[in-house]
Design a protein around this motif. Structure first.
Motif, PDB file in Angstrom:
ATOM      1  N   ASP A   1       5.396   5.179   2.758  1.00  0.00           N
ATOM      2  CA  ASP A   1       5.545   6.217   3.762  1.00  0.00           C
ATOM      3  C   ASP A   1       6.970   6.788   3.666  1.00  0.00           C
ATOM      4  OD1 ASP A   1       4.322   7.166   6.642  1.00  0.00           O
ATOM      5  OD2 ASP A   1       6.505   6.956   6.726  1.00  0.00           O
ATOM      6  N   PRO A   2       7.136   8.100   3.841  1.00  0.00           N
ATOM      7  CA  PRO A   2       8.476   8.694   3.730  1.00  0.00           C
ATOM      8  C   PRO A   2       9.517   8.099   4.685  1.00  0.00           C
ATOM      9  CG  PRO A   2       6.811  10.410   3.780  1.00  0.00           C
ATOM     10  CD  PRO A   2       6.114   9.113   4.048  1.00  0.00           C
ATOM     11  N   LYS A   3       9.084   7.524   5.797  1.00  0.00           N
ATOM     12  CA  LYS A   3      10.054   6.913   6.718  1.00  0.00           C
ATOM     13  C   LYS A   3      10.322   5.448   6.376  1.00  0.00           C
ATOM     14  CE  LYS A   3      10.681   8.401  10.925  1.00  0.00           C
ATOM     15  NZ  LYS A   3      10.465   8.610  12.363  1.00  0.00           N
ATOM     16  N   ASN A   4       9.635   4.930   5.362  1.00  0.00           N
ATOM     17  CA  ASN A   4       9.797   3.543   4.954  1.00  0.00           C
ATOM     18  C   ASN A   4       9.701   3.482   3.423  1.00  0.00           C
ATOM     19  OD1 ASN A   4       9.979   0.760   5.007  1.00  0.00           O
ATOM     20  ND2 ASN A   4       7.906   0.430   5.750  1.00  0.00           N
ATOM     21  N   PRO A   5      10.582   4.186   2.713  1.00  0.00           N
ATOM     22  CA  PRO A   5      10.439   4.332   1.263  1.00  0.00           C
ATOM     23  C   PRO A   5      10.627   3.064   0.448  1.00  0.00           C
ATOM     24  CG  PRO A   5      12.511   5.279   1.983  1.00  0.00           C
ATOM     25  CD  PRO A   5      11.752   4.901   3.226  1.00  0.00           C
ATOM     26  N   THR A   6      11.206   2.030   1.015  1.00  0.00           N
ATOM     27  CA  THR A   6      11.413   0.802   0.249  1.00  0.00           C
ATOM     28  C   THR A   6      10.184  -0.100   0.244  1.00  0.00           C
ATOM     29  OG1 THR A   6      12.385  -0.317   2.156  1.00  0.00           O
ATOM     30  CG2 THR A   6      13.902   0.814   0.658  1.00  0.00           C
ATOM     31  N   SER A   7       9.235   0.133   1.136  1.00  0.00           N
ATOM     32  CA  SER A   7       8.028  -0.692   1.201  1.00  0.00           C
ATOM     33  C   SER A   7       6.917  -0.026   0.401  1.00  0.00           C
ATOM     34  CB  SER A   7       7.577  -0.887   2.651  1.00  0.00           C
ATOM     35  OG  SER A   7       6.354  -1.601   2.677  1.00  0.00           O
ATOM     36  N   GLN A   8       6.828  -0.348  -0.863  1.00  0.00           N
ATOM     37  CA  GLN A   8       5.813   0.251  -1.724  1.00  0.00           C
ATOM     38  C   GLN A   8       4.578  -0.635  -1.759  1.00  0.00           C
ATOM     39  OE1 GLN A   8       8.026   1.040  -5.348  1.00  0.00           O
ATOM     40  NE2 GLN A   8       8.867   2.894  -4.488  1.00  0.00           N
ATOM     41  N   GLN A   9       4.090  -0.929  -0.560  1.00  0.00           N
ATOM     42  CA  GLN A   9       2.902  -1.762  -0.383  1.00  0.00           C
ATOM     43  C   GLN A   9       2.032  -1.138   0.695  1.00  0.00           C
ATOM     44  OE1 GLN A   9       2.578  -5.552  -1.440  1.00  0.00           O
ATOM     45  NE2 GLN A   9       3.700  -4.607  -3.110  1.00  0.00           N
TER      46      GLN A   9
ATOM     47  N   GLU B   1     -14.714   3.766 -13.372  1.00  0.00           N
ATOM     48  CA  GLU B   1     -14.676   2.880 -14.539  1.00  0.00           C
ATOM     49  C   GLU B   1     -15.323   1.527 -14.289  1.00  0.00           C
ATOM     50  OE1 GLU B   1     -12.002   2.855 -17.411  1.00  0.00           O
ATOM     51  OE2 GLU B   1     -11.974   5.039 -17.347  1.00  0.00           O
ATOM     52  N   SER B   2     -15.189   0.999 -13.061  1.00  0.00           N
ATOM     53  CA  SER B   2     -15.606  -0.384 -12.822  1.00  0.00           C
ATOM     54  C   SER B   2     -16.809  -0.538 -11.894  1.00  0.00           C
ATOM     55  CB  SER B   2     -14.443  -1.190 -12.240  1.00  0.00           C
ATOM     56  OG  SER B   2     -14.165  -0.736 -10.925  1.00  0.00           O
ATOM     57  N   GLY B   3     -17.136   0.501 -11.137  1.00  0.00           N
ATOM     58  CA  GLY B   3     -18.261   0.409 -10.205  1.00  0.00           C
ATOM     59  C   GLY B   3     -17.920  -0.293  -8.902  1.00  0.00           C
ATOM     60  N   LYS B   4     -16.628  -0.507  -8.641  1.00  0.00           N
ATOM     61  CA  LYS B   4     -16.170  -1.125  -7.392  1.00  0.00           C
ATOM     62  C   LYS B   4     -14.770  -0.620  -7.097  1.00  0.00           C
ATOM     63  CE  LYS B   4     -15.104  -5.129 -10.196  1.00  0.00           C
ATOM     64  NZ  LYS B   4     -15.622  -6.414 -10.616  1.00  0.00           N
ATOM     65  N   TYR B   5     -14.384  -0.727  -5.834  1.00  0.00           N
ATOM     66  CA  TYR B   5     -13.053  -0.290  -5.428  1.00  0.00           C
ATOM     67  C   TYR B   5     -12.082  -1.456  -5.507  1.00  0.00           C
ATOM     68  CZ  TYR B   5     -15.283   3.975  -3.869  1.00  0.00           C
ATOM     69  OH  TYR B   5     -15.984   5.144  -3.841  1.00  0.00           O
ATOM     70  N   PRO B   6     -10.817  -1.178  -5.767  1.00  0.00           N
ATOM     71  CA  PRO B   6      -9.829  -2.264  -5.835  1.00  0.00           C
ATOM     72  C   PRO B   6      -9.592  -2.892  -4.465  1.00  0.00           C
ATOM     73  CG  PRO B   6      -8.738  -0.133  -5.994  1.00  0.00           C
ATOM     74  CD  PRO B   6     -10.212   0.138  -6.000  1.00  0.00           C
ATOM     75  N   THR B   7      -9.246  -4.146  -4.481  1.00  0.00           N
ATOM     76  CA  THR B   7      -8.886  -4.837  -3.244  1.00  0.00           C
ATOM     77  C   THR B   7      -7.468  -4.437  -2.850  1.00  0.00           C
ATOM     78  OG1 THR B   7      -7.936  -6.748  -4.368  1.00  0.00           O
ATOM     79  CG2 THR B   7     -10.309  -6.828  -3.893  1.00  0.00           C
ATOM     80  N   LEU B   8      -7.088  -4.791  -1.640  1.00  0.00           N
ATOM     81  CA  LEU B   8      -5.716  -4.536  -1.197  1.00  0.00           C
ATOM     82  C   LEU B   8      -4.730  -5.287  -2.093  1.00  0.00           C
ATOM     83  CD1 LEU B   8      -3.731  -3.343   0.888  1.00  0.00           C
ATOM     84  CD2 LEU B   8      -4.088  -5.420   2.238  1.00  0.00           C
ATOM     85  N   ALA B   9      -5.063  -6.529  -2.418  1.00  0.00           N
ATOM     86  CA  ALA B   9      -4.186  -7.318  -3.295  1.00  0.00           C
ATOM     87  C   ALA B   9      -4.028  -6.648  -4.657  1.00  0.00           C
ATOM     88  CB  ALA B   9      -4.730  -8.734  -3.444  1.00  0.00           C
ATOM     89  N   ASN B  10      -5.119  -6.078  -5.185  1.00  0.00           N
ATOM     90  CA  ASN B  10      -5.032  -5.368  -6.469  1.00  0.00           C
ATOM     91  C   ASN B  10      -4.034  -4.226  -6.381  1.00  0.00           C
ATOM     92  OD1 ASN B  10      -8.627  -5.527  -7.008  1.00  0.00           O
ATOM     93  ND2 ASN B  10      -7.084  -6.917  -7.784  1.00  0.00           N
ATOM     94  N   ILE B  11      -4.216  -3.371  -5.391  1.00  0.00           N
ATOM     95  CA  ILE B  11      -3.357  -2.186  -5.273  1.00  0.00           C
ATOM     96  C   ILE B  11      -1.896  -2.565  -5.063  1.00  0.00           C
ATOM     97  CG2 ILE B  11      -2.829  -0.184  -3.818  1.00  0.00           C
ATOM     98  CD1 ILE B  11      -5.812   0.252  -3.524  1.00  0.00           C
ATOM     99  N   ASN B  12      -1.649  -3.642  -4.344  1.00  0.00           N
ATOM    100  CA  ASN B  12      -0.268  -4.052  -4.074  1.00  0.00           C
ATOM    101  C   ASN B  12       0.369  -4.829  -5.218  1.00  0.00           C
ATOM    102  OD1 ASN B  12      -0.031  -2.777  -1.612  1.00  0.00           O
ATOM    103  ND2 ASN B  12      -0.737  -4.541  -0.450  1.00  0.00           N
ATOM    104  N   ASP B  13      -0.397  -5.125  -6.256  1.00  0.00           N
ATOM    105  CA  ASP B  13       0.114  -5.847  -7.426  1.00  0.00           C
ATOM    106  C   ASP B  13       0.547  -4.836  -8.482  1.00  0.00           C
ATOM    107  OD1 ASP B  13       0.315  -7.145  -9.921  1.00  0.00           O
ATOM    108  OD2 ASP B  13      -1.153  -8.661  -9.350  1.00  0.00           O
ATOM    109  N   SER B  14       1.840  -4.737  -8.720  1.00  0.00           N
ATOM    110  CA  SER B  14       2.349  -3.723  -9.647  1.00  0.00           C
ATOM    111  C   SER B  14       1.814  -3.911 -11.067  1.00  0.00           C
ATOM    112  CB  SER B  14       3.873  -3.691  -9.641  1.00  0.00           C
ATOM    113  OG  SER B  14       4.388  -4.939 -10.059  1.00  0.00           O
ATOM    114  N   ALA B  15       1.627  -5.148 -11.513  1.00  0.00           N
ATOM    115  CA  ALA B  15       1.092  -5.388 -12.856  1.00  0.00           C
ATOM    116  C   ALA B  15      -0.355  -4.898 -12.941  1.00  0.00           C
ATOM    117  CB  ALA B  15       1.180  -6.871 -13.208  1.00  0.00           C
ATOM    118  N   TRP B  16      -1.146  -5.162 -11.902  1.00  0.00           N
ATOM    119  CA  TRP B  16      -2.540  -4.705 -11.873  1.00  0.00           C
ATOM    120  C   TRP B  16      -2.577  -3.178 -11.886  1.00  0.00           C
ATOM    121  CZ3 TRP B  16      -5.717  -1.586  -9.099  1.00  0.00           C
ATOM    122  CH2 TRP B  16      -7.078  -1.714  -9.323  1.00  0.00           C
TER     123      TRP B  16
ATOM    124  N   ALA C   1       4.192   6.551  -4.236  1.00  0.00           N
ATOM    125  CA  ALA C   1       3.035   7.075  -3.499  1.00  0.00           C
ATOM    126  C   ALA C   1       2.477   6.054  -2.517  1.00  0.00           C
ATOM    127  CB  ALA C   1       1.934   7.520  -4.473  1.00  0.00           C
ATOM    128  N   LEU C   2       2.888   4.798  -2.654  1.00  0.00           N
ATOM    129  CA  LEU C   2       2.439   3.746  -1.735  1.00  0.00           C
ATOM    130  C   LEU C   2       3.333   3.646  -0.501  1.00  0.00           C
ATOM    131  CD1 LEU C   2       1.789   0.946  -4.375  1.00  0.00           C
ATOM    132  CD2 LEU C   2       0.084   2.409  -3.300  1.00  0.00           C
TER     133      LEU C   2
END
Length: 131
Positions: A69-77, A39-54, A66-67
């Motif tokens: 790891d199964p051994k760290n399910p509370t860290s969705q970053q 859609e945009s012709g570029k990949y999202p930055t790490l900050a983009n992906i970690n921003d739930s609103a974005w 999906a963000l």
């Protein structure tokens, strides 16, 4: 002896299940990242992906779990890095040369990425990247 064998088999099965989940998560993330690129012709930055609103606007339908790891399910970053990180998924994004940082603005567009999960079995990592 039987109890030890059962415990070992159970532990092995749990590791395989977590590794399977890691692979599923990375493939799902790759799909959303590639969709954003289409859609945009570029990949999202790490900050983009970690921003739930974005993510809600640009990766609609992506389960935040999906963000994590199964051994760290509370860290969705995702964490920054081009190498596997225990109990976290890593994401590195760069310009065309594969080393220069990007911000999808004045600092340059993000045109390459790598997603990495640290597996408990063999092989030791699972990676997906831009072509």
């Amino acid at each position: 002896i039987l109890a030890t064998l059962v415990i070992a088999l159970f532990t092995s099965a749990k590791k395989k299940a977590r590794d399977s989940q890691r692979q599923t998560d990375i493939v799902a993330l790759q799909g959303y990242i590639e969709g954003y690129y289409a859609e945009s012709g570029k990949y999202p930055t790490l900050a983009n992906i970690n921003d739930s609103a974005w993510r809600g606007t640009n990766m609609e339908g992506l389960d935040p779990a999906a963000l994590a790891d199964p051994k760290n399910p509370t860290s969705q970053q995702l964490v920054a890095g081009a190498a596997a990180v225990a109990n976290n998924y890593a994401y590195s994004v760069t310009q065309d040369d594969g080393t220069t940082t990007c911000d999808n603005g004045a600092g340059g567009d993000c045109t390459k990425y790598k997603l990495i999960a640290d597996l408990e079995g063999n092989p030791g990592t699972f990676e997906k990247s831009s072509n």
